[in-house]
Design a protein around this motif. Structure first.
Motif, PDB file in Angstrom:
ATOM      1  N   ASP A 257       9.321  34.668 -26.262  1.00  0.00           N
ATOM      2  CA  ASP A 257      10.053  34.063 -25.155  1.00  0.00           C
ATOM      3  C   ASP A 257       9.308  34.238 -23.832  1.00  0.00           C
ATOM      4  N   VAL A 258       9.640  33.386 -22.878  1.00  0.00           N
ATOM      5  CA  VAL A 258       9.132  33.565 -21.520  1.00  0.00           C
ATOM      6  C   VAL A 258       9.660  34.901 -20.988  1.00  0.00           C
ATOM      7  N   GLY A 259       8.747  35.705 -20.450  1.00  0.00           N
ATOM      8  CA  GLY A 259       9.127  37.013 -19.933  1.00  0.00           C
ATOM      9  C   GLY A 259       9.112  38.121 -20.966  1.00  0.00           C
ATOM     10  N   ALA A 260       8.819  37.799 -22.225  1.00  0.00           N
ATOM     11  CA  ALA A 260       8.802  38.810 -23.290  1.00  0.00           C
ATOM     12  C   ALA A 260       7.391  39.282 -23.619  1.00  0.00           C
ATOM     13  N   GLY A 261       6.443  39.036 -22.709  1.00  0.00           N
ATOM     14  CA  GLY A 261       5.047  39.386 -22.991  1.00  0.00           C
ATOM     15  C   GLY A 261       4.813  40.865 -23.207  1.00  0.00           C
ATOM     16  N   TRP A 262       5.617  41.709 -22.552  1.00  0.00           N
ATOM     17  CA  TRP A 262       5.424  43.147 -22.715  1.00  0.00           C
ATOM     18  C   TRP A 262       5.730  43.583 -24.141  1.00  0.00           C
ATOM     19  N   SER A 263       6.785  43.013 -24.736  1.00  0.00           N
ATOM     20  CA  SER A 263       7.113  43.340 -26.132  1.00  0.00           C
ATOM     21  C   SER A 263       6.009  42.882 -27.070  1.00  0.00           C
ATOM     22  N   VAL A 264       5.456  41.699 -26.802  1.00  0.00           N
ATOM     23  CA  VAL A 264       4.355  41.196 -27.621  1.00  0.00           C
ATOM     24  C   VAL A 264       3.142  42.112 -27.480  1.00  0.00           C
ATOM     25  N   ALA A 265       2.821  42.495 -26.236  1.00  0.00           N
ATOM     26  CA  ALA A 265       1.665  43.359 -26.004  1.00  0.00           C
ATOM     27  C   ALA A 265       1.845  44.712 -26.683  1.00  0.00           C
ATOM     28  N   LEU A 266       3.038  45.298 -26.590  1.00  0.00           N
ATOM     29  CA  LEU A 266       3.275  46.597 -27.228  1.00  0.00           C
ATOM     30  C   LEU A 266       3.116  46.520 -28.736  1.00  0.00           C
ATOM     31  N   THR A 267       3.544  45.410 -29.313  1.00  0.00           N
ATOM     32  CA  THR A 267       3.388  45.247 -30.756  1.00  0.00           C
ATOM     33  C   THR A 267       1.913  45.192 -31.136  1.00  0.00           C
ATOM     34  N   THR A 268       1.135  44.394 -30.402  1.00  0.00           N
ATOM     35  CA  THR A 268      -0.310  44.323 -30.674  1.00  0.00           C
ATOM     36  C   THR A 268      -0.957  45.688 -30.495  1.00  0.00           C
ATOM     37  N   LEU A 269      -0.616  46.383 -29.414  1.00  0.00           N
ATOM     38  CA  LEU A 269      -1.191  47.702 -29.165  1.00  0.00           C
ATOM     39  C   LEU A 269      -0.759  48.704 -30.225  1.00  0.00           C
ATOM     40  N   GLY A 270       0.446  48.526 -30.771  1.00  0.00           N
ATOM     41  CA  GLY A 270       0.869  49.401 -31.858  1.00  0.00           C
ATOM     42  C   GLY A 270      -0.014  49.258 -33.075  1.00  0.00           C
ATOM     43  N   PHE A 271      -0.376  48.011 -33.398  1.00  0.00           N
ATOM     44  CA  PHE A 271      -1.306  47.802 -34.509  1.00  0.00           C
ATOM     45  C   PHE A 271      -2.686  48.366 -34.170  1.00  0.00           C
ATOM     46  N   GLU A 272      -3.104  48.237 -32.906  1.00  0.00           N
ATOM     47  CA  GLU A 272      -4.422  48.727 -32.488  1.00  0.00           C
ATOM     48  C   GLU A 272      -4.510  50.240 -32.632  1.00  0.00           C
ATOM     49  N   ARG A 273      -3.415  50.935 -32.314  1.00  0.00           N
ATOM     50  CA  ARG A 273      -3.424  52.396 -32.360  1.00  0.00           C
ATOM     51  C   ARG A 273      -3.151  52.936 -33.741  1.00  0.00           C
ATOM     52  N   ASP A 274      -2.759  52.057 -34.668  1.00  0.00           N
ATOM     53  CA  ASP A 274      -2.408  52.506 -36.017  1.00  0.00           C
ATOM     54  C   ASP A 274      -3.662  52.575 -36.873  1.00  0.00           C
ATOM     55  N   HIS A 275      -4.082  53.781 -37.208  1.00  0.00           N
ATOM     56  CA  HIS A 275      -5.266  53.971 -38.062  1.00  0.00           C
ATOM     57  C   HIS A 275      -4.874  54.358 -39.482  1.00  0.00           C
ATOM     58  N   SER A 276      -3.645  53.987 -39.873  1.00  0.00           N
ATOM     59  CA  SER A 276      -3.150  54.425 -41.165  1.00  0.00           C
ATOM     60  C   SER A 276      -3.739  53.645 -42.330  1.00  0.00           C
ATOM     61  N   GLU A 277      -4.135  52.396 -42.102  1.00  0.00           N
ATOM     62  CA  GLU A 277      -4.767  51.617 -43.169  1.00  0.00           C
ATOM     63  C   GLU A 277      -6.276  51.713 -42.989  1.00  0.00           C
TER      64      GLU A 277
END
Length: 426
Positions: A257-277
């Motif tokens: 959604d418009v204005g929901a960019g922070w949630s999208v960014a946090l999700t991407t960064l969560g994958f970036e910080r996840d070294h479990s795989e």
């Protein structure tokens, strides 16, 4: 025809054992077995790489990326590139257990390499679109992103908004059914080789900084976009700065959604910080414990009690990181990593720092004097590159804040940048 139409059907209820047997037969027919690496390193034989970032010229790096890309596309013919992804987007629709089983098998075969751009495309942006994208966007992007036919970079950080990503200033202004983009991004890995980027831009300056952003997918060949590689002290130009000058994109490229960019960014960064795989690329960026131990043994320092103690401290960090990552993988059953990924990322960078300190003590002047001796001067690329990951993906300080606030439940730090973004001092 798509990969899904071409490849033989697979039983969605296939057992791990039967799946492993099929995957192993395919790997034996399509990949070269890796020499047994269970024992110690044989000093002086083979390639010795402990670099954190690539140090290649443009053409060499492009060839390197293409080689990895072709391997992922080859795996996509059987769905082995995205085992746990939905069938309609080119995956096999199997479990994460099946995916981890394949990863264990592929590590027995020679690696085709590892590059940040491939990791961002398949491991960060594709799963983000899977979470936030519309059905049309998933059909449009996911098959080609997951199979690496299309490469995409992150367009997040800015010169004035690195660890404080929510303070970004790149603007996206609505104009009918289009958005007009103006601003600058920096530290975008592989942008010079990417066809697309995941962009987070400021769309409402009257909102508080976390609520006035929106996410987009943006093609990087549009008029008004300029990509400039940044020369790093380690020798390569893996990172880029990207400039946007009145770049127009349609609204159907908006992610979420418009204005929901922070949630999208946090999700991407969560994958970036996840070294479990752990993947299948072999040695981790920056070298391994086994390479460090082999170097220490070659230099004859392992009998010294102080050096032995320091070596074991590095080993313990390495083992703890591995265990934390496995726990994070078990907790991430939904497919979206939680704040535990920050702990794994912090342990990884702390481990690289400990390795830097250790190898500096082991090699001394050999670290900066190229004598031609195998396995010594190469460590200089590790020392020059390792500090970058204390910033990349969120600085160590940001990771500690996330752990404190979201894992330990500690009070948030006092904020001095509340109120509309336009009124925040910069």
């Amino acid at each position: 025809m798509t990969d899904t139409q071409q490849r033989p059907a697979i039983d969605p209820n296939i057992s791990i054992e039967d799946f492993e047997a099929e995957a192993l037969a395919w790997l034996e027919a399509n990949a070269e077995p890796r020499p047994d690496a269970s024992g110690p390193i044989e000093w002086g034989n083979g390639e010795f790489s402990v670099s954190v970032f690539h140090a290649m010229d443009h053409d060499t790096e492009l060839e390197y990326i293409t080689n990895i890309q072709n391997w992922v596309i080859k795996k996509a013919e059987r769905g082995y590139h995205a085992i746990a992804a939905p069938v309609e987007y080119g995956g096999l629709g199997l479990s994460r257990k099946h995916a981890r089983a394949y990863g264990r098998l592929e590590r027995k075969f020679k690696s085709h390499g590892k590059h940040e751009l491939l990791g961002v495309t398949t491991g960060l942006i594709a799963p983000t679109i899977n979470v936030f994208g519309t059905d049309e966007q998933k059909q449009r992007f996911l098959p080609d992103l997951m199979s690496a036919r299309t490469l995409a970079c992150q367009l997040f950080s800015e010169p004035g908004a690195g660890s404080d990503l929510a303070g970004l200033a790149c603007r996206a202004e609505r104009d009918g059914d289009e958005w007009v983009i103006n601003g600058q991004k920096v530290w975008s890995s592989g942008a010079q080789f990417a066809q697309w980027g995941e962009l987070i831009a400021r769309t409402d300056v009257d909102e508080v900084k976390h609520k006035g952003m929106t996410a987009f997918m943006i093609p990087l060949d549009l008029p008004g976009i300029e990509v400039r590689p940044i020369h790093q002290m380690s020798g390569g130009s893996s990172f880029c700065e990207v400039f946007f000058n009145d770049v127009r994109i349609p609204d159907d490229l908006r992610i979420g959604d418009v204005g929901a960019g922070w949630s999208v960014a946090l999700t991407t960064l969560g994958f970036e910080r996840d070294h479990s795989e752990s993947g299948s690329e072999g040695a981790a960026a920056g070298g391994t414990w086994k390479q460090l131990l082999a170097t220490a043994q070659h230099e004859g320092v392992t009998a010294d009690p102080v050096m032995r103690d320091k070596l074991m401290q590095v080993y313990i960090k390495d083992r703890i990181e591995s265990m934390v990552n496995r726990r994070a993988a078990d907790l991430a059953k939904s497919g979206t990593p939680g704040p535990e990924g920050s702990l794994g990322k912090l342990l990884w960078t702390e481990g690289m720092y400990a390795m830097t300190e250790m190898i500096s003590a082991v090699l001394g002047p050999k670290l900066i004097a190229d004598s031609g001796e195998w396995g010594t001067f190469e460590w200089g690329e590790h020392v020059l590159g390792a500090p970058g990951y204390r910033i990349a993906g969120g600085s160590d300080e940001v990771q500690r804040n996330i752990i404190g606030e979201r894992v330990l439940g500690l009070p948030r730090e006092p904020k001095a940048d509340t109120g509309p973004w336009k009124d925040v001092p910069r």
